[in-house]
Design an enzyme around this catalytic site. Structure first.
Site, PDB file in Angstrom:
ATOM      1  N   LYS A 112       0.825  -1.212   0.000  1.00 26.82           N
ATOM      2  CA  LYS A 112       0.000   0.000   0.000  1.00 26.82           C
ATOM      3  C   LYS A 112       0.856   1.257   0.000  1.00 26.82           C
ATOM      4  O   LYS A 112       0.520   2.233  -0.661  1.00 26.82           O
ATOM      5  CB  LYS A 112      -0.965   0.008   1.189  1.00 26.82           C
ATOM      6  CG  LYS A 112      -2.065  -1.032   1.030  1.00 26.82           C
ATOM      7  CD  LYS A 112      -3.274  -0.737   1.878  1.00 26.82           C
ATOM      8  CE  LYS A 112      -4.390  -1.723   1.513  1.00 26.82           C
ATOM      9  NZ  LYS A 112      -5.583  -1.551   2.305  1.00 26.82           N
ATOM     10  N   LYS A 195      -5.552 -10.064  -6.333  1.00 26.31           N
ATOM     11  CA  LYS A 195      -6.781 -10.134  -5.542  1.00 26.31           C
ATOM     12  C   LYS A 195      -7.761  -9.047  -5.981  1.00 26.31           C
ATOM     13  O   LYS A 195      -7.354  -7.947  -6.350  1.00 26.31           O
ATOM     14  CB  LYS A 195      -6.409 -10.051  -4.045  1.00 26.31           C
ATOM     15  CG  LYS A 195      -6.997  -8.913  -3.269  1.00 26.31           C
ATOM     16  CD  LYS A 195      -6.666  -8.928  -1.807  1.00 26.31           C
ATOM     17  CE  LYS A 195      -6.753  -7.469  -1.316  1.00 26.31           C
ATOM     18  NZ  LYS A 195      -7.109  -7.313   0.066  1.00 26.31           N
ATOM     19  N   LYS A 198     -10.878  -3.285  -3.359  1.00 31.03           N
ATOM     20  CA  LYS A 198     -11.595  -2.010  -3.461  1.00 31.03           C
ATOM     21  C   LYS A 198     -10.680  -0.926  -4.011  1.00 31.03           C
ATOM     22  O   LYS A 198     -11.090  -0.117  -4.826  1.00 31.03           O
ATOM     23  CB  LYS A 198     -12.062  -1.547  -2.083  1.00 31.03           C
ATOM     24  CG  LYS A 198     -13.128  -2.402  -1.470  1.00 31.03           C
ATOM     25  CD  LYS A 198     -13.619  -1.713  -0.187  1.00 31.03           C
ATOM     26  CE  LYS A 198     -13.756  -2.699   0.947  1.00 31.03           C
ATOM     27  NZ  LYS A 198     -12.646  -2.675   1.893  1.00 31.03           N
TER      28      LYS A 198
HETATM   29  N1  AQP Z   1     -10.348 -10.703  -3.049  1.00 28.17           N
HETATM   30  C1  AQP Z   1     -10.662 -11.167  -1.858  1.00 28.17           C
HETATM   31  N2  AQP Z   1     -10.914 -12.474  -1.664  1.00 28.17           N
HETATM   32  C2  AQP Z   1     -11.247 -12.957  -0.437  1.00 28.17           C
HETATM   33  N3  AQP Z   1     -11.357 -12.166   0.655  1.00 28.17           N
HETATM   34  C3  AQP Z   1     -11.120 -10.853   0.507  1.00 28.17           C
HETATM   35  N4  AQP Z   1     -11.147  -9.813   1.370  1.00 28.17           N
HETATM   36  C4  AQP Z   1     -10.820  -8.672   0.711  1.00 28.17           C
HETATM   37  N5  AQP Z   1     -10.578  -8.930  -0.575  1.00 28.17           N
HETATM   38  C5  AQP Z   1     -10.757 -10.278  -0.736  1.00 28.17           C
HETATM   39  C6  AQP Z   1     -11.510  -9.914   2.776  1.00 28.17           C
HETATM   40  O1  AQP Z   1     -12.527  -8.979   3.036  1.00 28.17           O
HETATM   41  C7  AQP Z   1     -12.409  -8.519   4.369  1.00 28.17           C
HETATM   42  C8  AQP Z   1     -12.501  -7.035   4.419  1.00 28.17           C
HETATM   43  O2  AQP Z   1     -11.437  -6.445   3.764  1.00 28.17           O
HETATM   44  P1  AQP Z   1     -11.015  -4.973   4.171  1.00 28.17           P
HETATM   45  O3  AQP Z   1     -12.111  -4.057   3.856  1.00 28.17           O
HETATM   46  O4  AQP Z   1     -10.561  -4.943   5.568  1.00 28.17           O
HETATM   47  O5  AQP Z   1      -9.802  -4.622   3.301  1.00 28.17           O
HETATM   48  P2  AQP Z   1      -8.906  -5.423   2.347  1.00 28.17           P
HETATM   49  O6  AQP Z   1      -8.626  -6.792   2.793  1.00 28.17           O
HETATM   50  O7  AQP Z   1      -7.698  -4.627   2.156  1.00 28.17           O
HETATM   51  O8  AQP Z   1      -9.846  -5.485   1.087  1.00 28.17           O
HETATM   52  P3  AQP Z   1      -9.768  -4.610  -0.186  1.00 28.17           P
HETATM   53  O9  AQP Z   1     -10.971  -4.844  -0.973  1.00 28.17           O
HETATM   54  O10 AQP Z   1      -8.475  -4.841  -0.879  1.00 28.17           O
HETATM   55  O11 AQP Z   1      -9.863  -3.152   0.382  1.00 28.17           O
HETATM   56  P4  AQP Z   1      -8.827  -1.972   0.377  1.00 28.17           P
HETATM   57  O12 AQP Z   1      -8.570  -1.725  -1.049  1.00 28.17           O
HETATM   58  O13 AQP Z   1      -9.560  -0.884   1.084  1.00 28.17           O
HETATM   59  O14 AQP Z   1      -7.596  -2.420   1.115  1.00 28.17           O
HETATM   60  C9  AQP Z   1     -11.088  -9.056   4.906  1.00 28.17           C
HETATM   61  O15 AQP Z   1     -11.346 -10.162   5.722  1.00 28.17           O
HETATM   62  C10 AQP Z   1     -10.357  -9.487   3.671  1.00 28.17           C
HETATM   63  O16 AQP Z   1      -9.471 -10.540   3.924  1.00 28.17           O
END
Ligand code: AQP
Length: 332
Positions: A112, A195, A198
């Protein structure tokens, strides 16, 4: 009852299929068998300095989606992280137990911060996994349902719990990750080895829970596959097809080998159409319920405050012990 705890960031206008299959769907199932705490991680979202109005709006949208997906305020405590101030307090105590080298090994920070440039990334982004440890340990959680991307952070939470316990006496339960192998990493439709995320997926690569059916259908029909035409799971050579098979299998409960047999000789078109219908069928009712919940903000806020009050009781109990163990004087 064993305790389960997890959080999800309000960093977009909608959750996506990875969040849903990797995390939210497990939350809904676990509320029946566990004492459950689920929060919208607004403090974590602050690490990238969102606009205040945007954060407020997204926090409510996130809450409405969790309730819309089936979390029941009677069975699970659902709240915004900032509403239980003890999370921030415990984070400081744990920051003081964490080595610089240990924190520096967290790969999500490396990924990040590379996006912002390491020197302009906030210190909060660096200490994020320690706040996450506080989120978990404060509730004495037994299990934490997450996607595989959070595994390293969970390890840190376990290490910090064990370290604190050995330095100051038994205080924290050592949590275990709850990761379902089949859905631990849903990938980007356009870049099927990355992956679905968001903040880093392109709009074409991500399937949002709140998206219109037609848009979802188009994105799935255009998902990257490969030049062949066989619907078979092959991580190495067919990551796109494999991702779609995992999605369809998870949404319909049909094992992947059975899907391979069913779509044999039919090409990608028929297969993708079925994936699209399964996604739409899952998301549509969630979208409708989310919209209804968002129409009454007063009630939505009330639900969160009630969830926070329940969570806070547990958090305060832990904190009294923590302060005493650390040698801090009683608070007024
Ligand atoms: N692609 C994915 N497959 C399976 N699980 C996923 N999670 C996120 N992406 C996937 C799980 O969703 C939960 C919430 O995630 P988060 O909002 O805490 O942030 P993250 O893991 O960093 O997800 P994003 O979508 O990539 O968000 P940003 O871009 O904001 O960082 C977690 O349990 C995560 O494992």
């Amino acid at each position: 009852l064993a305790r389960v705890l997890s959080g999800i960031q309000p960093t977009a206008d909608s959750f996506h299929l990875g969040n849903y299959l990797g995390a939210i769907r497990q939350y809904v199932a676990l509320q029946d068998t566990h004492e459950a705490f689920f929060f919208i991680a607004d403090l974590h979202a602050l690490t990238v300095a969102p606009k205040p109005e945007e954060l407020r709006r997204r926090t409510r949208i996130a809450a409405a989606q969790l309730f819309g997906a089936g979390l029941d305020p009677e069975r699970a405590a659902v709240f915004a992280q900032s509403q239980v101030r003890e999370h921030s307090e415990l984070a400081w105590y744990l920051i003081c137990q964490t080595g610089m080298g240990e924190a520096g090994r967290m790969t999500q920070f490396k990924d990040k911060s590379a996006r912002y440039g390491e020197s302009s990334a906030s210190v909060g982004l660096f200490t994020y996994p320690i706040l996450q440890a506080a989120d978990i340990l404060i509730y004495q959680a037994d299990q934490v349902p997450v996607g595989v991307d959070q595994k390293q952070h969970l390890e840190l939470s376990r290490d910090l719990a064990q370290r604190f316990n050995s330095r100051y006496g038994q205080t924290f339960k050592v949590p275990s990750p709850y990761i379902l192998k089949e859905v631990e990493k849903i990938t980007d439709l356009q870049d099927p080895t990355a992956k679905m995320s968001k903040s880093s997926s392109s709009p074409q690569g991500i399937l949002d829970v709140l998206e219109e059916p037609n848009v979802l259908r188009k994105k799935i029909m255009r998902a990257v596959t490969d030049t062949g035409s066989d619907v078979v799971a092959d991580e190495e050579n067919k990551p796109g097809v494999t991702n779609l098979l995992r999605i369809l299998s998870a949404l319909t409960g049909t094992p992947i080998p059975e899907l391979e047999t069913r779509f044999a000789g039919q090409g990608y078109g028929t297969f993708k159409k079925e994936v699209a219908e399964a996604v739409i069928e899952t998301f549509s009712p969630i979208r409708e319920r989310t919209e209804k919940l968002l129409a009454d903000e007063v009630e939505l806020d009330r639900m969160l405050v009630a969830g926070a009050a329940r969570a806070r009781k547990v958090a305060q109990e832990t904190m009294e012990q923590v302060r005493e163990r650390l040698g801090l004087l009683p608070t007024p």
